[in-house]
Write a protein that holds these residues in place. Structure first.
Motif, PDB file in Angstrom:
ATOM      1  N   SER A 184      -4.836 -36.232  -1.550  1.00 58.79           N
ATOM      2  CA  SER A 184      -5.767 -37.310  -1.205  1.00 58.79           C
ATOM      3  C   SER A 184      -5.839 -37.572   0.295  1.00 58.79           C
ATOM      4  N   VAL A 185      -5.075 -36.803   1.105  1.00 63.13           N
ATOM      5  CA  VAL A 185      -5.252 -36.862   2.563  1.00 63.13           C
ATOM      6  C   VAL A 185      -6.648 -36.355   2.934  1.00 63.13           C
ATOM      7  N   PHE A 186      -7.225 -35.527   2.055  1.00 67.51           N
ATOM      8  CA  PHE A 186      -8.502 -34.872   2.342  1.00 67.51           C
ATOM      9  C   PHE A 186      -9.628 -35.503   1.533  1.00 67.51           C
ATOM     10  N   ASP A 187     -10.818 -35.388   2.085  1.00 67.33           N
ATOM     11  CA  ASP A 187     -12.007 -35.918   1.421  1.00 67.33           C
ATOM     12  C   ASP A 187     -13.097 -34.834   1.428  1.00 67.33           C
ATOM     13  N   PRO A 188     -13.403 -34.196   0.289  1.00 69.80           N
ATOM     14  CA  PRO A 188     -12.822 -34.440  -1.032  1.00 69.80           C
ATOM     15  C   PRO A 188     -11.377 -33.936  -1.122  1.00 69.80           C
ATOM     16  N   PRO A 189     -10.645 -34.330  -2.175  1.00 68.54           N
ATOM     17  CA  PRO A 189      -9.251 -33.889  -2.325  1.00 68.54           C
ATOM     18  C   PRO A 189      -9.143 -32.369  -2.381  1.00 68.54           C
ATOM     19  N   LEU A 190      -7.948 -31.882  -2.138  1.00 69.47           N
ATOM     20  CA  LEU A 190      -7.717 -30.436  -2.183  1.00 69.47           C
ATOM     21  C   LEU A 190      -8.048 -29.874  -3.563  1.00 69.47           C
ATOM     22  N   PRO A 191      -8.493 -28.621  -3.613  1.00 67.15           N
ATOM     23  CA  PRO A 191      -8.678 -27.963  -4.916  1.00 67.15           C
ATOM     24  C   PRO A 191      -7.339 -27.876  -5.647  1.00 67.15           C
ATOM     25  N   PRO A 192      -7.371 -27.771  -6.979  1.00 66.84           N
ATOM     26  CA  PRO A 192      -6.120 -27.634  -7.735  1.00 66.84           C
ATOM     27  C   PRO A 192      -5.350 -26.383  -7.306  1.00 66.84           C
ATOM     28  N   TYR A 193      -4.030 -26.496  -7.319  1.00 63.02           N
ATOM     29  CA  TYR A 193      -3.144 -25.373  -7.027  1.00 63.02           C
ATOM     30  C   TYR A 193      -3.371 -24.786  -5.630  1.00 63.02           C
ATOM     31  N   LEU A 194      -3.605 -25.662  -4.671  1.00 65.07           N
ATOM     32  CA  LEU A 194      -3.672 -25.243  -3.273  1.00 65.07           C
ATOM     33  C   LEU A 194      -2.656 -26.073  -2.485  1.00 65.07           C
ATOM     34  N   SER A 195      -1.738 -25.398  -1.816  1.00 64.26           N
ATOM     35  CA  SER A 195      -0.729 -26.063  -0.988  1.00 64.26           C
ATOM     36  C   SER A 195      -1.128 -25.971   0.479  1.00 64.26           C
ATOM     37  N   PHE A 196      -1.155 -27.138   1.140  1.00 68.82           N
ATOM     38  CA  PHE A 196      -1.467 -27.239   2.569  1.00 68.82           C
ATOM     39  C   PHE A 196      -0.201 -27.740   3.244  1.00 68.82           C
ATOM     40  N   HIS A 197       0.449 -26.862   3.998  1.00 66.65           N
ATOM     41  CA  HIS A 197       1.747 -27.200   4.607  1.00 66.65           C
ATOM     42  C   HIS A 197       1.665 -27.004   6.116  1.00 66.65           C
ATOM     43  N   LEU A 198       1.723 -28.108   6.847  1.00 68.94           N
ATOM     44  CA  LEU A 198       1.622 -28.086   8.302  1.00 68.94           C
ATOM     45  C   LEU A 198       2.991 -28.420   8.882  1.00 68.94           C
ATOM     46  N   THR A 199       3.473 -27.582   9.775  1.00 64.14           N
ATOM     47  CA  THR A 199       4.805 -27.776  10.331  1.00 64.14           C
ATOM     48  C   THR A 199       4.826 -27.348  11.794  1.00 64.14           C
ATOM     49  N   ILE A 200       5.962 -27.591  12.458  1.00 67.08           N
ATOM     50  CA  ILE A 200       6.155 -27.207  13.860  1.00 67.08           C
ATOM     51  C   ILE A 200       7.201 -26.102  13.917  1.00 67.08           C
ATOM     52  N   VAL A 201       6.874 -25.001  14.566  1.00 63.22           N
ATOM     53  CA  VAL A 201       7.806 -23.891  14.745  1.00 63.22           C
ATOM     54  C   VAL A 201       7.757 -23.477  16.213  1.00 63.22           C
ATOM     55  N   ASP A 202       8.889 -23.592  16.899  1.00 66.65           N
ATOM     56  CA  ASP A 202       8.952 -23.243  18.327  1.00 66.65           C
ATOM     57  C   ASP A 202       7.851 -23.948  19.119  1.00 66.65           C
ATOM     58  N   ALA A 203       7.688 -25.238  18.855  1.00 65.47           N
ATOM     59  CA  ALA A 203       6.734 -26.107  19.556  1.00 65.47           C
ATOM     60  C   ALA A 203       5.274 -25.730  19.310  1.00 65.47           C
ATOM     61  N   ALA A 204       5.017 -24.884  18.317  1.00 61.46           N
ATOM     62  CA  ALA A 204       3.642 -24.527  17.949  1.00 61.46           C
ATOM     63  C   ALA A 204       3.323 -25.135  16.591  1.00 61.46           C
ATOM     64  N   LEU A 205       2.056 -25.432  16.388  1.00 60.39           N
ATOM     65  CA  LEU A 205       1.595 -25.966  15.104  1.00 60.39           C
ATOM     66  C   LEU A 205       1.328 -24.788  14.174  1.00 60.39           C
ATOM     67  N   VAL A 206       1.984 -24.787  13.016  1.00 59.83           N
ATOM     68  CA  VAL A 206       1.852 -23.674  12.073  1.00 59.83           C
ATOM     69  C   VAL A 206       1.356 -24.216  10.738  1.00 59.83           C
ATOM     70  N   LEU A 207       0.263 -23.641  10.270  1.00 56.44           N
ATOM     71  CA  LEU A 207      -0.314 -24.008   8.980  1.00 56.44           C
ATOM     72  C   LEU A 207      -0.081 -22.873   7.991  1.00 56.44           C
ATOM     73  N   HIS A 208       0.514 -23.222   6.850  1.00 53.04           N
ATOM     74  CA  HIS A 208       0.623 -22.284   5.736  1.00 53.04           C
ATOM     75  C   HIS A 208      -0.260 -22.780   4.599  1.00 53.04           C
ATOM     76  N   LEU A 209      -1.149 -21.930   4.149  1.00 58.37           N
ATOM     77  CA  LEU A 209      -1.986 -22.210   2.983  1.00 58.37           C
ATOM     78  C   LEU A 209      -1.559 -21.274   1.862  1.00 58.37           C
ATOM     79  N   ARG A 210      -1.331 -21.842   0.689  1.00 58.53           N
ATOM     80  CA  ARG A 210      -0.904 -21.040  -0.452  1.00 58.53           C
ATOM     81  C   ARG A 210      -1.754 -21.404  -1.669  1.00 58.53           C
TER      82      ARG A 210
END
Length: 306
Positions: A184-210
């Motif tokens: 529900s962070v998104f409008d419209p909400p994420l599709p079913p069975y989609l993972s949105f994972h945002l993290t920091i690695v070595d001071a860079a923004l890294v997005l993993h979509l699964r």
């Protein structure tokens, strides 16, 4: 410390002179460390300023390099992602009818959950705690008490090292199945069975979509026929190579066992976070030097600085 005197002094007097000289050297060092603490405060304040929620924030491109799989941007203000518009073209994620891509849009609806970067929140808290340590060392405690200043420098070093470690990322922050963004962070909400994972690695923004699917082992119907089909195909063509490093793993995501069908990684450099990492590294080195100098004068140079 070797002391030479001529004519030779009695042992008791020589010991007294050594202690007096060390006491004066320690007093001088403690006074000079106050200047170092002021410099460390300036550096920590610069880090705090780079992490502060200042508009308009940092707008960062989030796009795959050699494909059209992911195209878009996010806007970071402090520790939060306040805007985002990302278009996906994934083999395992058919777009909505009439569209040629799946759009992920960070919601601007009042009351919608915020997309908070927990690592940056941790870094900001640790930097603020470091500033508190410097203030206590300068204004509250006894600046000429060597044991007190030594303890404060150790505490400051721990805060700075932990902040730097949070910016580098670790195994805990990489647990995507526990830290995926709320749909529900998104409008419209994420599709079913989609993972949105945002993290920091070595001071860079890294997005993993699964893209995910329920664990086939929990679905009895049709599994025997599928196993036979796979066995025949493997004998004819050889086993299929995994398309990503998590293909054979099972995860518990949102209370359900799932497997990862498709995995995409996108990295984008954030100049502000790179600057924070560089400043934290320099501050960590400076505090380590202060601690080493103080321990030598205190006669405690063999103790562990870590």
């Amino acid at each position: 410390m070797a002391t030479w005197a001529y004519p030779p002094l009695p042992a008791d007097q020589l010991r007294h002179e050594e202690e007096t000289a060390l006491s004066k050297e320690l007093e001088w060092l403690l006074a000079s460390l106050q200047e170092s603490l002021a410099s460390l405060r300036d550096g920590l304040q610069e880090c705090a300023g780079l992490l502060a929620p200042k508009e308009p924030g940092s707008t960062l491109v989030v796009s795959s390099v050699r494909s059209e799989s992911v195209k878009g941007f996010v806007t970071r203000v402090g520790t939060r992602i306040v805007k985002g518009d990302i278009h996906l073209r994934l083999t395992s994620l058919p777009p909505p009818r009439g569209a040629n891509s799946t759009r992920l849009n960070v919601s601007s609806v009042p009351g919608a959950p915020e997309l908070v970067l927990d690592q940056l929140a941790a870094v900001r808290n640790l930097v603020n705690q470091g500033l508190d340590v410097v203030d206590v060392s300068t204004f509250t405690g006894d600046p000429l008490n060597a044991s007190f200043i030594s303890g404060q420098l150790r505490l400051l070093y721990e805060h700075i090292s932990e902040a730097k470690s949070a910016l580098k990322g670790n195994a805990e922050t990489s647990k995507w199945w526990e830290h995926s963004a709320d749909s529900s962070v998104f409008d419209p909400p994420l599709p079913p069975y989609l993972s949105f994972h945002l993290t920091i690695v070595d001071a860079a923004l890294v997005l993993h979509l699964r893209t995910l699917e329920p664990n086939p082992a929990n679905q009895a119907s049709g599994s025997f026929g599928a196993e036979i089909g796979l066995s025949i195909r493997d004998r004819l063509f050889g086993p299929r190579l995994p398309s990503h490093d998590e293909q054979n793993d099972v995860f518990v995501w949102q209370g359900e066992e799932v497997k990862v069908k498709e995995k995409i990684r996108v990295e984008t450099q954030d100049p502000s976070l790179i600057a924070v990492m560089a400043k934290l590294s320099a501050l960590e080195h400076e505090v380590l030097k202060c601690r080493a100098s103080l321990k030598i004068v205190m006669g405690d140079e063999d103790s562990d600085l870590e």
